[in-house]
Design a protein around this motif. Sequence first.
Motif, PDB file in Angstrom:
ATOM      1  N   THR A 470      -6.770   0.452  -8.076  1.00  0.00           N
ATOM      2  CA  THR A 470      -6.958   1.721  -7.557  1.00  0.00           C
ATOM      3  C   THR A 470      -6.289   2.205  -6.393  1.00  0.00           C
ATOM      4  N   HIS A 471      -6.667   1.697  -5.109  1.00  0.00           N
ATOM      5  CA  HIS A 471      -7.026   1.903  -4.097  1.00  0.00           C
ATOM      6  C   HIS A 471      -5.601   1.488  -3.417  1.00  0.00           C
ATOM      7  N   ARG A 472      -5.256   0.144  -4.001  1.00  0.00           N
ATOM      8  CA  ARG A 472      -3.388  -0.186  -3.230  1.00  0.00           C
ATOM      9  C   ARG A 472      -2.817   1.055  -4.004  1.00  0.00           C
ATOM     10  N   LYS A 473      -2.326   0.652  -4.867  1.00  0.00           N
ATOM     11  CA  LYS A 473      -1.528   1.448  -5.491  1.00  0.00           C
ATOM     12  C   LYS A 473      -1.285   2.857  -4.700  1.00  0.00           C
ATOM     13  N   GLN A 474      -3.023   3.419  -4.579  1.00  0.00           N
ATOM     14  CA  GLN A 474      -2.829   5.002  -3.368  1.00  0.00           C
ATOM     15  C   GLN A 474      -2.100   4.860  -2.498  1.00  0.00           C
ATOM     16  N   ARG A 475      -2.742   3.349  -1.250  1.00  0.00           N
ATOM     17  CA  ARG A 475      -2.150   3.714  -0.023  1.00  0.00           C
ATOM     18  C   ARG A 475      -0.349   3.178  -0.258  1.00  0.00           C
ATOM     19  N   TYR A 476       0.016   1.990  -1.525  1.00  0.00           N
ATOM     20  CA  TYR A 476       1.310   2.039  -0.975  1.00  0.00           C
ATOM     21  C   TYR A 476       1.674   3.795  -1.371  1.00  0.00           C
ATOM     22  N   ASN A 481       5.674   7.049   1.804  1.00  0.00           N
ATOM     23  CA  ASN A 481       5.835   8.587   1.054  1.00  0.00           C
ATOM     24  C   ASN A 481       6.082   8.687   2.516  1.00  0.00           C
ATOM     25  N   HIS A 482       6.019   8.209   3.158  1.00  0.00           N
ATOM     26  CA  HIS A 482       6.385   8.427   4.785  1.00  0.00           C
ATOM     27  C   HIS A 482       7.404   8.885   4.895  1.00  0.00           C
ATOM     28  N   ASN A 483       8.281   7.663   4.967  1.00  0.00           N
ATOM     29  CA  ASN A 483      10.250   7.286   4.561  1.00  0.00           C
ATOM     30  C   ASN A 483      10.658   8.104   5.329  1.00  0.00           C
ATOM     31  N   ASP A 484       9.838   7.613   6.978  1.00  0.00           N
ATOM     32  CA  ASP A 484      10.626   8.546   8.440  1.00  0.00           C
ATOM     33  C   ASP A 484      11.230   7.335   8.776  1.00  0.00           C
ATOM     34  N   GLY A 485      12.083   5.987   8.575  1.00  0.00           N
ATOM     35  CA  GLY A 485      12.245   4.682   8.769  1.00  0.00           C
ATOM     36  C   GLY A 485      11.615   4.066   9.497  1.00  0.00           C
ATOM     37  N   LYS A 491       0.143  -6.592   4.178  1.00  0.00           N
ATOM     38  CA  LYS A 491      -0.821  -7.727   3.813  1.00  0.00           C
ATOM     39  C   LYS A 491      -0.119  -8.999   3.706  1.00  0.00           C
ATOM     40  N   TYR A 492      -0.442 -10.231   3.991  1.00  0.00           N
ATOM     41  CA  TYR A 492       0.044 -11.146   2.876  1.00  0.00           C
ATOM     42  C   TYR A 492      -0.295 -10.643   1.385  1.00  0.00           C
ATOM     43  N   ARG A 493      -1.368 -10.357   1.212  1.00  0.00           N
ATOM     44  CA  ARG A 493      -1.941 -10.452  -0.002  1.00  0.00           C
ATOM     45  C   ARG A 493      -1.457  -9.202  -0.463  1.00  0.00           C
ATOM     46  N   ASP A 494      -0.697  -8.335  -0.262  1.00  0.00           N
ATOM     47  CA  ASP A 494      -0.027  -7.135  -1.399  1.00  0.00           C
ATOM     48  C   ASP A 494       0.823  -7.959  -1.549  1.00  0.00           C
ATOM     49  N   LEU A 495       2.083  -9.172  -0.557  1.00  0.00           N
ATOM     50  CA  LEU A 495       2.914  -9.482  -1.011  1.00  0.00           C
ATOM     51  C   LEU A 495       3.028 -10.122  -2.007  1.00  0.00           C
ATOM     52  N   LEU A 519       7.805  -3.007  -5.542  1.00  0.00           N
ATOM     53  CA  LEU A 519       6.901  -2.227  -5.157  1.00  0.00           C
ATOM     54  C   LEU A 519       5.959  -0.985  -6.188  1.00  0.00           C
ATOM     55  N   PRO A 520       4.839  -0.724  -5.754  1.00  0.00           N
ATOM     56  CA  PRO A 520       4.179   0.472  -7.203  1.00  0.00           C
ATOM     57  C   PRO A 520       5.571   1.359  -7.002  1.00  0.00           C
TER      58      PRO A 520
END
Length: 730
Positions: A470-476, A481-485, A491-495, A519-520
């Motif tokens: 749940t945490h991960r999804k939120q963070r992604y 959403n930043h989408n500012d380029g 994090k390696y774990r995430d990849l 990606l999520p």
Amino acid sequence: MTTSLASCALSLLLLLSLQYHSQASDTLTANQQLSENQKLISQDGNFALGFFQPAALVEGSNDKWYIGIWYNKIPTQTIVWVANRGKSVSDPVSSNLIISGDGNLVLLANHSKSPIWSTNIKKNIANSSTKVVLHNSGNLIVTHDSTNSTVLWQSFDDFTDTWLPGSKLSRNKKTGVIKRMVSWKDRGDPAPGLFSIQLDPDGSPQYILLWNSSIVYWATGNWSGNAYTGVPELSPTNMYPNSGYTFQFVDHHVETYFMYTVKNDAQTFTRAILDVSGLFQTLVWTNASQAWTTFFTQPKAKCSVYGVCGENSKCTENDASSCSCLKGFTEKYPENWKLDDHTAGCRRNVPLKCGNNSSMKTKQDRFYVINSVKLPDDAQKIDAANVRACELTCLKNCSCIAYSYNGTCWFWYNHLMNLQDNIGGSTYSISIRLDASELPNSGTKKWWVTIFIIGGLIVLCFGAAILYFTHRKQRYINGLNHNDGSLINFKYRDLQFLTSNFSERLGAGSFGSVFKGVLPDATIVAVKKLEGFHQGEKQFRAEVSTIGKIHHINLIRLHGFCSKGPMRLLVYEYMPSGSLDKHLFGSSTTTLSWKIRYQIATGIAKGLAYLHEECRDCIMHCDIKPQNILLDASFVPKVADFGLAKLLGRDFSRVLTSMRGTIGYLAPEWISGEAITTKADVFSYGMMLFEIISGKRIWNIQRQAWEHFFLWWLRGSFLKEKCIHCLALS
Ligand SMILES: *[C@@H]1O[C@H](CO)[C@@H](O)[C@H](O)[C@H]1NC(C)=O
Ligand SMILES: *[C@@H]1O[C@H](CO)[C@@H](O)[C@H](O)[C@H]1NC(C)=O
Ligand SMILES: *[C@@H]1O[C@H](CO)[C@@H](O)[C@H](O)[C@H]1NC(C)=O
Ligand SMILES: *[C@@H]1O[C@H](CO)[C@@H](O)[C@H](O)[C@H]1NC(C)=O
Ligand SMILES: *[C@@H]1O[C@H](CO)[C@@H](O)[C@H](O)[C@H]1NC(C)=O
Ligand SMILES: *[C@@H]1O[C@H](CO)[C@@H](O)[C@H](O)[C@H]1NC(C)=O
Ligand SMILES: *[C@@H]1O[C@H](CO)[C@@H](O)[C@H](O)[C@H]1NC(C)=O
Ligand SMILES: *[C@@H]1O[C@H](CO)[C@@H](O)[C@H](O)[C@H]1NC(C)=O
Ligand SMILES: *[C@@H]1O[C@H](CO)[C@@H](O)[C@H](O)[C@H]1NC(C)=O
Ligand SMILES: *[C@@H]1O[C@H](CO)[C@@H](O)[C@H](O)[C@H]1NC(C)=O
């Protein structure tokens, strides 16, 4: 008074003799000697002979000096010949290289009369007029006439680990003498090592690479008239026309030999070596990078070099440092290991108990299993009914250090050599015997303790996983959403999670393997694991952020990166249509239409022009080829891997040349040593354009004709620099 006068005269004499030698001549005559830092220098100044110490000297052996020949104009110490390979002298001051009374060139150490090394010319051939000349080719010749034509002895006949242009690695049919090149023992010790190369003693017209003079681990294949059957790329017609290289295989009634020459006016240094890692390599000095560039390496599969990782280690193909110690073992010589020489192998951390002190209730040895391997050499077959019996029999015999069971029971005694790891499709596994303390505990606990712990763990994991996801999804979703380029720092774990633990491999490029990830928000990405990377974290971030700022429709977009320990990963946008080479030469059923081909050619040109001229920092790609051009769903081409050449620095040359076929796209200046500019990319682009138009590999077409035409085309002044522009503008 007299003594001081005498000592004064003596020092004057010494000074004079030093003076004489410091004007470095290329000749040593009967009444002269070479000592300390005196040198012979060839007439053109390219080679020098004198005392040296290997640059990569092992600590504590700085009293080891050798007589050798090296490149005199190159800042990197590069030794091409060593006289006293196995017998060093302790200091060059008390040692002399002289011509002895019988006309031999000898090395005397510690003012002693008996030589440490000698040219061993037969008696009565040499006489008092013998002299020694260091030629421009790097050949040291003992001669006794004024025309230098009688060769009594030459260093070109006394191979060490280097094969210079003009020397012959031969087999004499009358005397049966076979010349061999033998690798150094390690990078700091020129003593003869384990690897050698020579002509096949069976008489076949081929060269073979040997381990310990007994085991053949690679062969060139027979000479077929213009190339070796196993090395088609090494043929004159495959080299650049006018590159100045010539090859010659000579087989007549007296001797057989192969020789290569390089046209002198090219002013390039080329050498072939048998490296301490057992690889046969050809290297060219490149002025631009002030480093040796490898342009030919055999065998291509590093793990096929016999004993390349030494004992008790495993070899993994396609890995930057392909050797690693097995669990429970450590490098025998970590210094050598760091210098990419793994042949000494690994030693056991904790000695085996081997049933000793069993009365004292100490733990037995245990086994550690490695799956998907190519089994080590020298297995012994043992009678055992099943896997359990196989294991028990091994445990009972103290010499048995590993077993494998596949219906038959196999044992290994004393050492493990040539274990290869991670072989796709291999069903073999091997069990390595280790002291119980090397492995996590089990078996002694009561069963309910085990169940309790496992049960607890499962509950814990479950809870943690729910929280985590749940945490991960939120963070992604936040991150994306930043989408500012700006780039995402993954994090390696995430990849690991996004790529399902790197399970779906899209391909392997020159810089590492690429995996598919999601990606999520369901964006598909390509995750590239860089290999052979030695830069620090800070520099990596700096380079990556430069690459990340580059946006162009024809350049692949970088989403993010990851840097953990020595690992570096890049996350790119995913291209559903794959790389261009698949469509040009691959199994793809649909052929590209002319319109698409045109779109691809101009697209790449636009991308390159942007990289070369319109970015803030001009970026050279250095590795333009169809494998590095990716296509999106509507076949818009995107140049991939730009900026990586700089990221990988010098190691790039290794990557570049380890890829079979890359040389077909390499501009001549990579080989000639001229400065490399963005024009090198233009050359590669031109080569690729031919492939786009013809649909054939440049490698396979009548190379010379194409290249003559192409060089002419590229050199035509009107197109030389403009070709990218005109294509981009059209
Ligand atoms: C040189 O020889 C002398 C006596 O012959 C000996 O004492 C000395 O240790 C030697 N030095 C070296 C460096 O071998
Ligand atoms: C040395 O030997 C060569 C050939 O054997 C001969 O031509 C030359 O004159 C000899 N020189 C001396 C000083 O004996
Ligand atoms: C022989 O070698 C010496 C030293 O390199 C050189 O000075 C001389 O000119 C050479 N002689 C001939 C005839 O090439
Ligand atoms: C290579 O040449 C040798 C002798 O010329 C011959 O016996 C051998 O069969 C050849 N090997 C191959 C693979 O053609
Ligand atoms: C190489 O071979 C020799 C004899 O053929 C043997 O004595 C020696 O142990 C071998 N070296 C290694 C490292 O196995
Ligand atoms: C076991 O003990 C004996 C003597 O106590 C010794 O010789 C032998 O090397 C030991 N074996 C191992 C594997 O340590
Ligand atoms: C085995 O026992 C002997 C004395 O009984 C002791 O010296 C030795 O260290 C023990 N060996 C091991 C591996 O525990
Ligand atoms: C252990 O294996 C070696 C090598 O095959 C053999 O010579 C020895 O007899 C074996 N020892 C026992 C106790 O079986
Ligand atoms: C077990 O491995 C050996 C050696 O690779 C092979 O010859 C044999 O056929 C294998 N046996 C089975 C049952 O797979
Ligand atoms: C390389 O550099 C050396 C020394 O600076 C120079 O003599 C040589 O001509 C250069 N070679 C090329 C091909 O530029």
